[in-house]
Design an enzyme around this catalytic site. Sequence first.
Site, PDB file in Angstrom:
ATOM      1  N   GLU A  45       0.822  -1.218   0.000  1.00  0.00           N
ATOM      2  CA  GLU A  45       0.000   0.000   0.000  1.00  0.00           C
ATOM      3  C   GLU A  45       0.856   1.268   0.000  1.00  0.00           C
ATOM      4  O   GLU A  45       2.092   1.203   0.081  1.00  0.00           O
ATOM      5  CB  GLU A  45      -0.939  -0.047   1.215  1.00  0.00           C
ATOM      6  CG  GLU A  45      -1.903  -1.226   1.114  1.00  0.00           C
ATOM      7  CD  GLU A  45      -2.923  -1.296   2.234  1.00  0.00           C
ATOM      8  OE1 GLU A  45      -2.774  -0.583   3.253  1.00  0.00           O
ATOM      9  OE2 GLU A  45      -3.890  -2.079   2.078  1.00  0.00           O
ATOM     10  N   CYS A  54      -2.048  -4.846  -5.515  1.00  0.00           N
ATOM     11  CA  CYS A  54      -2.561  -6.072  -4.906  1.00  0.00           C
ATOM     12  C   CYS A  54      -1.519  -7.190  -4.940  1.00  0.00           C
ATOM     13  O   CYS A  54      -0.633  -7.204  -5.814  1.00  0.00           O
ATOM     14  CB  CYS A  54      -3.801  -6.548  -5.656  1.00  0.00           C
ATOM     15  SG  CYS A  54      -5.225  -5.452  -5.514  1.00  0.00           S
ATOM     16  N   GLU A  56      -1.833 -10.450  -5.712  1.00  0.00           N
ATOM     17  CA  GLU A  56      -1.825 -11.394  -6.839  1.00  0.00           C
ATOM     18  C   GLU A  56      -1.201 -10.789  -8.080  1.00  0.00           C
ATOM     19  O   GLU A  56      -0.473 -11.465  -8.802  1.00  0.00           O
ATOM     20  CB  GLU A  56      -3.224 -11.953  -7.141  1.00  0.00           C
ATOM     21  CG  GLU A  56      -4.331 -10.949  -7.328  1.00  0.00           C
ATOM     22  CD  GLU A  56      -5.000 -10.579  -6.018  1.00  0.00           C
ATOM     23  OE1 GLU A  56      -4.320  -9.979  -5.173  1.00  0.00           O
ATOM     24  OE2 GLU A  56      -6.211 -10.845  -5.873  1.00  0.00           O
ATOM     25  N   CYS A  89      -9.922  -8.747  -6.716  1.00  0.00           N
ATOM     26  CA  CYS A  89     -10.685  -7.551  -7.073  1.00  0.00           C
ATOM     27  C   CYS A  89     -10.842  -7.492  -8.585  1.00  0.00           C
ATOM     28  O   CYS A  89     -10.171  -8.228  -9.330  1.00  0.00           O
ATOM     29  CB  CYS A  89      -9.987  -6.292  -6.559  1.00  0.00           C
ATOM     30  SG  CYS A  89      -8.533  -5.800  -7.527  1.00  0.00           S
TER      31      CYS A  89
HETATM   32  N1  THU Z   1      -6.080  -6.540  -2.138  1.00  0.00           N
HETATM   33  C1  THU Z   1      -5.303  -7.480  -2.744  1.00  0.00           C
HETATM   34  O1  THU Z   1      -4.092  -7.509  -2.561  1.00  0.00           O
HETATM   35  N2  THU Z   1      -5.922  -8.368  -3.541  1.00  0.00           N
HETATM   36  C2  THU Z   1      -7.260  -8.410  -3.769  1.00  0.00           C
HETATM   37  O2  THU Z   1      -7.718  -9.118  -4.650  1.00  0.00           O
HETATM   38  C3  THU Z   1      -8.160  -7.610  -2.927  1.00  0.00           C
HETATM   39  C4  THU Z   1      -7.521  -6.406  -2.331  1.00  0.00           C
HETATM   40  C5  THU Z   1      -5.432  -5.566  -1.250  1.00  0.00           C
HETATM   41  C6  THU Z   1      -5.432  -4.166  -1.755  1.00  0.00           C
HETATM   42  C7  THU Z   1      -5.306  -3.388  -0.467  1.00  0.00           C
HETATM   43  O3  THU Z   1      -3.939  -3.333  -0.110  1.00  0.00           O
HETATM   44  C8  THU Z   1      -6.017  -4.254   0.554  1.00  0.00           C
HETATM   45  O4  THU Z   1      -6.084  -5.554  -0.024  1.00  0.00           O
HETATM   46  C9  THU Z   1      -7.401  -3.782   0.922  1.00  0.00           C
HETATM   47  O5  THU Z   1      -8.157  -3.546  -0.203  1.00  0.00           O
END
Ligand code: THU
Length: 134
Positions: A45, A54, A56, A89
């Site tokens: 983040e 993210c 993945e 997501c």
């Molecule tokens: N996040 C992921 O890493 N992968 C996903 O598929 C869903 C969301 C992360 C993004 C952010 O750092 C945190 O999860 C909350 O949204």
Amino acid sequence: MMNHQELVEEAFKAMKNAYAPYSRYHVGACVLCKDGKTFYGANIENASYPVGVCGERSAVFAAYSNGYRKDDIEALAIVSDGKTLGSPCGMCRQALSELLNQDTPIILSNGKETVETNIAELLPFQFGTDSLKK
Ligand code: THU
């Protein structure tokens, strides 16, 4: 060759490297290649929220950055520490739709529940390279 449960365990190791001071939601991912090589990713983040990435996408980009392509990828495990099972997501689904084969196993786990799926199931009616044809 590592099995899916072992791949999930590798993804949990990657989750320890998540940098998520804002959401405190941790995601880890591990790409298993057909030659046995593994690539790890975690969500990273940023104080400027949209800049974060993210877990993945981070793992699959790592595999690609090392020269691996979709036909070289055996499976992808994505894990998170939420109360309910995490699922990629929308932005990740779009990325995975181009970077993985349609039937490549994607294993999701939160430690309590584990589900195996693939991108054809996660993202029907895709926009892809063929969509750009005129
Ligand atoms: N996040 C992921 O890493 N992968 C996903 O598929 C869903 C969301 C992360 C993004 C952010 O750092 C945190 O999860 C909350 O949204």
